[in-house]
Write a protein that holds these residues in place. Structure first.
Motif, PDB file in Angstrom:
ATOM      1  N   MET A   1       7.536  -1.953 -11.242  1.00  0.00           N
ATOM      2  CA  MET A   1       8.228  -0.965 -10.463  1.00  0.00           C
ATOM      3  C   MET A   1       9.079  -1.674  -9.420  1.00  0.00           C
ATOM      4  SD  MET A   1       7.452   2.246  -8.197  1.00  0.00           S
ATOM      5  CE  MET A   1       8.088   2.096  -6.577  1.00  0.00           C
ATOM      6  N   ALA A   2      10.351  -1.669  -9.627  1.00  0.00           N
ATOM      7  CA  ALA A   2      11.263  -2.291  -8.667  1.00  0.00           C
ATOM      8  C   ALA A   2      11.563  -1.304  -7.555  1.00  0.00           C
ATOM      9  CB  ALA A   2      12.551  -2.705  -9.352  1.00  0.00           C
ATOM     10  N   ARG A   3      11.638  -1.811  -6.345  1.00  0.00           N
ATOM     11  CA  ARG A   3      11.903  -0.983  -5.170  1.00  0.00           C
ATOM     12  C   ARG A   3      13.353  -1.190  -4.740  1.00  0.00           C
ATOM     13  NH1 ARG A   3       8.026  -2.197  -0.327  1.00  0.00           N
ATOM     14  NH2 ARG A   3       8.442  -4.257  -1.100  1.00  0.00           N
ATOM     15  N   CYS A   4      14.003  -0.100  -4.321  1.00  0.00           N
ATOM     16  CA  CYS A   4      15.329  -0.193  -3.721  1.00  0.00           C
ATOM     17  C   CYS A   4      15.123  -0.671  -2.294  1.00  0.00           C
ATOM     18  CB  CYS A   4      16.012   1.172  -3.724  1.00  0.00           C
ATOM     19  SG  CYS A   4      17.556   1.194  -2.782  1.00  0.00           S
ATOM     20  N   THR A  25       5.728  -8.889  -6.111  1.00  0.00           N
ATOM     21  CA  THR A  25       4.749  -9.679  -5.371  1.00  0.00           C
ATOM     22  C   THR A  25       3.388  -9.672  -6.043  1.00  0.00           C
ATOM     23  OG1 THR A  25       4.043  -7.791  -4.044  1.00  0.00           O
ATOM     24  CG2 THR A  25       5.880  -9.127  -3.184  1.00  0.00           C
ATOM     25  N   GLY A  26       3.229  -8.844  -7.063  1.00  0.00           N
ATOM     26  CA  GLY A  26       1.934  -8.692  -7.706  1.00  0.00           C
ATOM     27  C   GLY A  26       1.151  -7.536  -7.120  1.00  0.00           C
ATOM     28  N   ARG A  27       1.687  -6.920  -6.074  1.00  0.00           N
ATOM     29  CA  ARG A  27       1.064  -5.749  -5.446  1.00  0.00           C
ATOM     30  C   ARG A  27       2.012  -4.568  -5.555  1.00  0.00           C
ATOM     31  NH1 ARG A  27      -1.306  -7.136   0.334  1.00  0.00           N
ATOM     32  NH2 ARG A  27      -2.636  -5.377  -0.172  1.00  0.00           N
ATOM     33  N   TRP A  28       1.434  -3.381  -5.628  1.00  0.00           N
ATOM     34  CA  TRP A  28       2.229  -2.170  -5.713  1.00  0.00           C
ATOM     35  C   TRP A  28       3.043  -2.013  -4.430  1.00  0.00           C
ATOM     36  CZ3 TRP A  28       3.068   0.372  -9.993  1.00  0.00           C
ATOM     37  CH2 TRP A  28       3.633   1.629  -9.950  1.00  0.00           C
ATOM     38  N   PRO A  29       4.321  -1.643  -4.497  1.00  0.00           N
ATOM     39  CA  PRO A  29       5.112  -1.452  -3.283  1.00  0.00           C
ATOM     40  C   PRO A  29       4.446  -0.470  -2.318  1.00  0.00           C
ATOM     41  CG  PRO A  29       6.545  -1.431  -5.190  1.00  0.00           C
ATOM     42  CD  PRO A  29       5.131  -1.430  -5.711  1.00  0.00           C
ATOM     43  N   GLY A  30       4.268  -0.890  -1.084  1.00  0.00           N
ATOM     44  CA  GLY A  30       3.636  -0.073  -0.064  1.00  0.00           C
ATOM     45  C   GLY A  30       2.146  -0.335   0.100  1.00  0.00           C
ATOM     46  N   GLU A  31       1.549  -1.036  -0.854  1.00  0.00           N
ATOM     47  CA  GLU A  31       0.111  -1.317  -0.799  1.00  0.00           C
ATOM     48  C   GLU A  31      -0.258  -2.127   0.446  1.00  0.00           C
ATOM     49  OE1 GLU A  31      -3.241  -3.660  -3.438  1.00  0.00           O
ATOM     50  OE2 GLU A  31      -1.415  -2.988  -4.432  1.00  0.00           O
ATOM     51  N   ALA A  32       0.530  -3.141   0.771  1.00  0.00           N
ATOM     52  CA  ALA A  32       0.234  -3.982   1.940  1.00  0.00           C
ATOM     53  C   ALA A  32       0.311  -3.173   3.230  1.00  0.00           C
ATOM     54  CB  ALA A  32       1.201  -5.165   1.994  1.00  0.00           C
ATOM     55  N   GLU A  33       1.321  -2.301   3.344  1.00  0.00           N
ATOM     56  CA  GLU A  33       1.458  -1.489   4.542  1.00  0.00           C
ATOM     57  C   GLU A  33       0.304  -0.500   4.669  1.00  0.00           C
ATOM     58  OE1 GLU A  33       3.952  -2.262   2.479  1.00  0.00           O
ATOM     59  OE2 GLU A  33       5.834  -2.495   3.576  1.00  0.00           O
ATOM     60  N   GLY A  42      -9.925   4.600  -0.654  1.00  0.00           N
ATOM     61  CA  GLY A  42     -11.159   3.927  -1.034  1.00  0.00           C
ATOM     62  C   GLY A  42     -10.850   2.459  -1.196  1.00  0.00           C
ATOM     63  N   PRO A  43     -11.841   1.640  -1.531  1.00  0.00           N
ATOM     64  CA  PRO A  43     -11.582   0.205  -1.708  1.00  0.00           C
ATOM     65  C   PRO A  43     -10.528  -0.051  -2.790  1.00  0.00           C
ATOM     66  CG  PRO A  43     -13.936   0.664  -1.659  1.00  0.00           C
ATOM     67  CD  PRO A  43     -13.238   1.987  -1.725  1.00  0.00           C
ATOM     68  N   GLY A  44      -9.459  -0.723  -2.397  1.00  0.00           N
ATOM     69  CA  GLY A  44      -8.401  -1.071  -3.348  1.00  0.00           C
ATOM     70  C   GLY A  44      -7.525   0.093  -3.776  1.00  0.00           C
ATOM     71  N   LEU A  45      -7.614   1.227  -3.074  1.00  0.00           N
ATOM     72  CA  LEU A  45      -6.834   2.406  -3.452  1.00  0.00           C
ATOM     73  C   LEU A  45      -5.989   2.888  -2.266  1.00  0.00           C
ATOM     74  CD1 LEU A  45      -6.225   4.398  -5.721  1.00  0.00           C
ATOM     75  CD2 LEU A  45      -8.148   5.764  -4.932  1.00  0.00           C
ATOM     76  N   PRO A  46      -4.735   2.370  -2.163  1.00  0.00           N
ATOM     77  CA  PRO A  46      -3.871   2.740  -1.036  1.00  0.00           C
ATOM     78  C   PRO A  46      -3.421   4.190  -1.128  1.00  0.00           C
ATOM     79  CG  PRO A  46      -2.636   1.440  -2.614  1.00  0.00           C
ATOM     80  CD  PRO A  46      -4.064   1.461  -3.098  1.00  0.00           C
ATOM     81  N   ASP A  47      -3.282   4.840   0.021  1.00  0.00           N
ATOM     82  CA  ASP A  47      -2.801   6.213   0.084  1.00  0.00           C
ATOM     83  C   ASP A  47      -1.270   6.186   0.143  1.00  0.00           C
ATOM     84  OD1 ASP A  47      -2.312   8.888   0.475  1.00  0.00           O
ATOM     85  OD2 ASP A  47      -3.742   9.125   2.120  1.00  0.00           O
ATOM     86  N   LEU A  48      -0.649   5.972  -1.008  1.00  0.00           N
ATOM     87  CA  LEU A  48       0.810   5.859  -1.081  1.00  0.00           C
ATOM     88  C   LEU A  48       1.500   7.184  -0.769  1.00  0.00           C
ATOM     89  CD1 LEU A  48       1.036   3.535  -4.189  1.00  0.00           C
ATOM     90  CD2 LEU A  48       1.378   2.914  -1.793  1.00  0.00           C
ATOM     91  N   ASN A  49       0.855   8.302  -1.061  1.00  0.00           N
ATOM     92  CA  ASN A  49       1.450   9.604  -0.718  1.00  0.00           C
ATOM     93  C   ASN A  49       1.585   9.735   0.792  1.00  0.00           C
ATOM     94  OD1 ASN A  49       1.792  10.583  -3.335  1.00  0.00           O
ATOM     95  ND2 ASN A  49      -0.329  11.270  -3.434  1.00  0.00           N
ATOM     96  N   ARG A  50       0.570   9.328   1.525  1.00  0.00           N
ATOM     97  CA  ARG A  50       0.650   9.379   2.994  1.00  0.00           C
ATOM     98  C   ARG A  50       1.747   8.443   3.491  1.00  0.00           C
ATOM     99  NH1 ARG A  50      -4.164   8.212   7.416  1.00  0.00           N
ATOM    100  NH2 ARG A  50      -2.904   8.678   9.249  1.00  0.00           N
ATOM    101  N   LEU A  51       1.838   7.275   2.889  1.00  0.00           N
ATOM    102  CA  LEU A  51       2.864   6.309   3.286  1.00  0.00           C
ATOM    103  C   LEU A  51       4.254   6.916   3.138  1.00  0.00           C
ATOM    104  CD1 LEU A  51       3.341   3.229   4.069  1.00  0.00           C
ATOM    105  CD2 LEU A  51       3.887   2.962   1.655  1.00  0.00           C
ATOM    106  N   LEU A  52       4.522   7.515   1.975  1.00  0.00           N
ATOM    107  CA  LEU A  52       5.855   8.054   1.705  1.00  0.00           C
ATOM    108  C   LEU A  52       6.191   9.270   2.555  1.00  0.00           C
ATOM    109  CD1 LEU A  52       5.986   7.678  -2.164  1.00  0.00           C
ATOM    110  CD2 LEU A  52       7.155   6.287  -0.458  1.00  0.00           C
ATOM    111  N   THR A  53       5.176  10.012   2.990  1.00  0.00           N
ATOM    112  CA  THR A  53       5.446  11.214   3.779  1.00  0.00           C
ATOM    113  C   THR A  53       5.350  10.986   5.284  1.00  0.00           C
ATOM    114  OG1 THR A  53       3.145  11.952   3.591  1.00  0.00           O
ATOM    115  CG2 THR A  53       4.712  12.776   1.945  1.00  0.00           C
ATOM    116  N   THR A  54       4.734   9.876   5.703  1.00  0.00           N
ATOM    117  CA  THR A  54       4.507   9.654   7.123  1.00  0.00           C
ATOM    118  C   THR A  54       5.277   8.465   7.688  1.00  0.00           C
ATOM    119  OG1 THR A  54       2.280  10.536   6.825  1.00  0.00           O
ATOM    120  CG2 THR A  54       2.698   9.350   8.868  1.00  0.00           C
TER     121      THR A  54
END
Length: 74
Positions: A1-4, A25-33, A42-54
């Motif tokens: 998944m390439a990010r703009c 990077t080997g990680r899903w975009p936004g996972e580090a943030e 949960g462990p290893g499960l980033p809340d990407l929906n919260r990231l994109l909306t907040t």
């Protein structure tokens, strides 16, 4: 998944873009943030929906930034 790197969103399907190439990077975009902000479902499960909306995308730093409350100097 390439990010703009101009918008922080998925690069696929948003038309011609002159932003720099994103490197995998080997990680899903936004996972580090999400981990940095403590936004995990949960462990290893980033809340990407919260990231994109907040969070806000910083096109200079090429990363998501946490919103700050008024008077918050963190």
């Amino acid at each position: 998944m390439a990010r703009c790197l101009a918008t922080g969103l998925q690069r696929l399907g948003h038309g011609a873009c002159r932003c720099p190439q994103d490197m995998w990077t080997g990680r899903w975009p936004g996972e580090a943030e999400c981990a940095e902000f403590g936004w995990m479902l949960g462990p290893g499960l980033p809340d990407l929906n919260r990231l994109l909306t907040t969070a806000t995308w910083d096109p200079v730093a090429y990363r998501w930034t946490r919103p700050t409350a008024k008077g918050d100097t963190r």
